[in-house]
Design a protein around this motif. Structure first.
Motif, short mmCIF file in Angstrom:
data_model
loop_
_atom_site.label_atom_id
_atom_site.label_comp_id
_atom_site.label_asym_id
_atom_site.label_seq_id
_atom_site.Cartn_x
_atom_site.Cartn_y
_atom_site.Cartn_z
N TRP A 356 0.85 -1.19 0.00
CA TRP A 356 0.00 0.00 0.00
C TRP A 356 0.88 1.23 0.00
CZ3 TRP A 356 0.81 -3.46 3.83
CH2 TRP A 356 1.36 -2.99 5.03
N ALA A 357 0.31 2.39 -0.29
CA ALA A 357 1.14 3.58 -0.48
C ALA A 357 0.41 4.87 -0.18
CB ALA A 357 1.68 3.59 -1.91
N GLY A 358 -0.38 4.89 0.89
CA GLY A 358 -1.02 6.15 1.30
C GLY A 358 -1.92 6.72 0.22
N GLU A 359 -1.62 7.92 -0.21
CA GLU A 359 -2.41 8.59 -1.24
C GLU A 359 -2.19 8.00 -2.63
OE1 GLU A 359 -4.69 11.05 -1.46
OE2 GLU A 359 -4.85 11.25 0.70
N HIS A 360 -1.16 7.18 -2.77
CA HIS A 360 -0.78 6.68 -4.08
C HIS A 360 -1.13 5.20 -4.24
CE1 HIS A 360 1.20 10.54 -4.26
NE2 HIS A 360 1.90 10.23 -3.17
N SER A 361 -0.83 4.67 -5.40
CA SER A 361 -1.02 3.24 -5.63
C SER A 361 0.36 2.57 -5.70
CB SER A 361 -1.79 3.00 -6.93
OG SER A 361 -1.08 3.53 -8.04
N VAL A 362 0.35 1.25 -5.65
CA VAL A 362 1.58 0.49 -5.75
C VAL A 362 1.76 0.05 -7.20
CG1 VAL A 362 2.77 -1.62 -5.03
CG2 VAL A 362 1.44 -0.29 -3.36
N SER A 363 2.90 0.38 -7.78
CA SER A 363 3.14 0.03 -9.18
C SER A 363 3.93 -1.25 -9.33
CB SER A 363 3.88 1.18 -9.89
OG SER A 363 5.11 1.46 -9.25
N GLU A 364 4.87 -1.52 -8.40
CA GLU A 364 5.69 -2.72 -8.51
C GLU A 364 6.02 -3.28 -7.13
OE1 GLU A 364 9.23 -2.29 -10.83
OE2 GLU A 364 8.21 -1.26 -12.48
N VAL A 365 6.19 -4.58 -7.06
CA VAL A 365 6.68 -5.27 -5.87
C VAL A 365 7.74 -6.26 -6.32
CG1 VAL A 365 6.12 -6.89 -4.00
CG2 VAL A 365 4.54 -5.02 -4.54
N HIS A 366 8.86 -6.32 -5.59
CA HIS A 366 9.94 -7.24 -5.91
C HIS A 366 10.30 -8.06 -4.69
CE1 HIS A 366 10.58 -3.63 -8.53
NE2 HIS A 366 10.61 -4.58 -9.46
N VAL A 367 10.72 -9.32 -4.93
CA VAL A 367 11.12 -10.19 -3.84
C VAL A 367 12.52 -10.74 -4.12
CG1 VAL A 367 8.77 -10.84 -3.19
CG2 VAL A 367 10.00 -12.20 -4.90
N SER A 368 13.23 -11.09 -3.04
CA SER A 368 14.59 -11.61 -3.17
C SER A 368 14.82 -12.69 -2.14
CB SER A 368 15.61 -10.48 -2.97
OG SER A 368 16.94 -10.99 -3.01
N ALA A 369 15.64 -13.70 -2.52
CA ALA A 369 16.03 -14.75 -1.59
C ALA A 369 17.54 -14.75 -1.35
CB ALA A 369 15.61 -16.12 -2.13
N ASP A 370 18.26 -13.78 -1.94
CA ASP A 370 19.72 -13.77 -1.83
C ASP A 370 20.24 -12.42 -1.34
OD1 ASP A 370 19.27 -12.23 -4.08
OD2 ASP A 370 20.31 -13.57 -5.47
N TYR A 371 19.56 -11.87 -0.35
CA TYR A 371 19.98 -10.63 0.30
C TYR A 371 20.02 -9.45 -0.67
CZ TYR A 371 21.19 -13.96 3.91
OH TYR A 371 21.13 -14.97 4.84
N GLY A 372 19.11 -9.46 -1.62
CA GLY A 372 18.98 -8.33 -2.52
C GLY A 372 19.94 -8.31 -3.69
N GLN A 373 20.70 -9.39 -3.91
CA GLN A 373 21.59 -9.43 -5.07
C GLN A 373 20.78 -9.56 -6.36
OE1 GLN A 373 25.13 -9.07 -4.98
NE2 GLN A 373 24.37 -8.31 -3.00
#
Length: 444
Positions: A356-373
């Motif tokens: 969620w994003a308050g007054e805005h919408s969410v455009s993208e979501v990303h997930v990682s299993a390697d500490y963000g590499q």
């Protein structure tokens, strides 16, 4: 959900003797800085403590506090025991404040028992009369002051029902360093319930706003913690433009039934996307002001954030602060709890959560299993309506058994995203929207 693993020496060691733990894991002596990536004996020590290998240890950022360590680095949380409520985590007794663990927020619509609790005063005794007799006053910069009962609100104004975010302004506060004052929220000061009521806009139009109307001031029936009847527990407000937004409502029902007393029965405001303190509970008066409201919780550093960045831990200059309005973008993993032990042999993991994003919408979501590499883009669903959170889903694959962290980050429609560490430090800890991380173990 898979069973949670048992607390191990790793957790206990960091809780009871963090300096020794750092020395064992990171080769750190008292007063020294961490040497960087885990290696050698430190890696072996951490692996033994978490119960498995750490396949992506080479990607672990320097100085990172593992999610497993964060989970067990303090005393066991105090769990709420209240009729009609799930096992929330108590953050404060006076006033009563309780957080919903992220894994209890998996529902698309938050049920009443999982709505977090935030109070500034004493929870009043439940109104004993006919709820339809509850009275609300609208006065101040209006052409006609109104005193309406709940029954009259229902009769005279069109009902609306929306799924709406309600989030405490301090959500994420625990991530700030140095520690900010206030309840140390993780990510669980959020709900997305289905609220029914009437538009505040319609009621204000019936009263007739004067050209001098600038701001609202909200009042409720909850007593001040001191017991002084002359002091409001909290009295916040919003600019007239936000009050006139169609999703700002005077609510009398949630999820198809009466609002539970702890959440404001029989009448409350819902001001979605903004700090929940503006959504006054036990609502009995809305004062229309010709200036910015200066009630309890509106001045100094209360629900206010710095205009210019300040040095973390430094003394605040109130003139450098502005009222917090839209809440920042945030995302959580909800289908797996932090500290979960998955089934042996698991390699494919389906993740799910909300953003969620308050007054805005969410455009993208990303997930990682390697500490963000590396990051994998999630599928983000549409919001049920403006100010409803968005559900996301993503699939990850891991190469072997061991200890993993799953990270999630979101980006809103303005391009703003979540950070690794809480930014824009402020003494009350508002706006901390770090990425959510969970630790999992896949046994051999």
């Amino acid at each position: 959900m898979a069973k949670g693993w048992k607390e191990r020496g790793f957790f206990e060691l960091y809780r009871d003797d963090p300096e020794r733990a750092d020395a064992l894991v990171f080769g750190r002596r008292s007063g020294a800085s961490r040497r960087g990536f885990l290696q050698g004996a430190g890696l072996a020590t951490m692996g033994a403590m978490v119960g498995g290998a750490i396949p992506f240890s080479g990607s672990m950022p320097s100085g990172l506090i593992p999610a497993a360590m964060a989970q067990g680095s303090s005393a066991a949380p105090k769990i709420l025991k209240m009729d009609g409520k799930a096992e929330l985590v108590i953050l404060g007794d006076k006033p009563l404040v309780a957080e919903t663990p992220e894994h209890l927020l998996n529902d698309d619509i938050t049920p009443n028992d999982k709505i977090f609790i935030r109070n500034n005063g004493i929870v009043p005794d439940q109104f004993a009369g006919d709820p339809n007799g509850w009275a609300l006053t609208i006065d101040g910069e209006v052409n006609t002051a109104l005193k309406l009962t709940l029954g009259e609100l229902k009769q005279k104004f069109k009902p609306v029902t929306y799924a709406l975010q309600m989030e405490c302004g301090g959500n994420g506060r625990a991530a700030f360093e140095p520690k900010a004052s206030g309840n140390q929220w993780g990510n669980g000061a959020i709900s997305n319930a289905r609220w029914t009521g009437v538009r505040l806009k319609d009621v204000l139009e019936a009263a007739g706003l004067k050209s001098s109307a600038v701001y609202t001031g909200h009042y409720g029936a909850d007593p001040h913690l001191s017991g002084d009847a002359s002091k409001p527990a909290i009295s916040r407000g919003v600019p007239i433009a936000k009050a006139m937004e169609e999703h700002t409502i005077i609510a009398y029902a949630v999820n198809g039934g009466p609002i539970p007393n702890v959440h404001g029965f029989p009448l409350r405001l819902i001001v979605p996307g903004w700090p929940g303190s503006a959504s006054q509970k036990w609502l009995n008066r809305i004062w229309i002001r010709d200036r910015e409201h200066d009630g309890q919780g509106m001045t100094g550093t209360s629900y206010r954030v710095p205009v210019k960045p300040m040095i973390p831990g430094s003394k605040a200059d109130p003139s450098n602060f502005r009222i917090m309005e839209s809440m920042p973008v945030r995302s959580i993993i909800t289908n797996i709890a932090n500290g979960t032990e998955l089934k042996a042999g698991t390699r494919a993991i389906a993740l799910r959560g909300h953003a969620w994003a308050g007054e805005h919408s969410v455009s993208e979501v990303h997930v990682s299993a390697d500490y963000g590499q590396t990051w994998r883009k999630a599928k983000v669903g549409k919001a049920a309506n403006k100010y409803a959170w968005q559900t996301w889903n993503a699939d990850l694959t891991v190469p072997s058994e061991g200890y993993y962290e799953f990270w999630v980050r979101a980006i809103d429609s303005t391009g703003r995203g979540q950070s690794h560490a809480a930014a824009n430090w402020n003494p009350q800890g508002y706006g901390g929207n770090v990425m959510h991380r969970i630790a999992v173990l896949i046994p051999a």
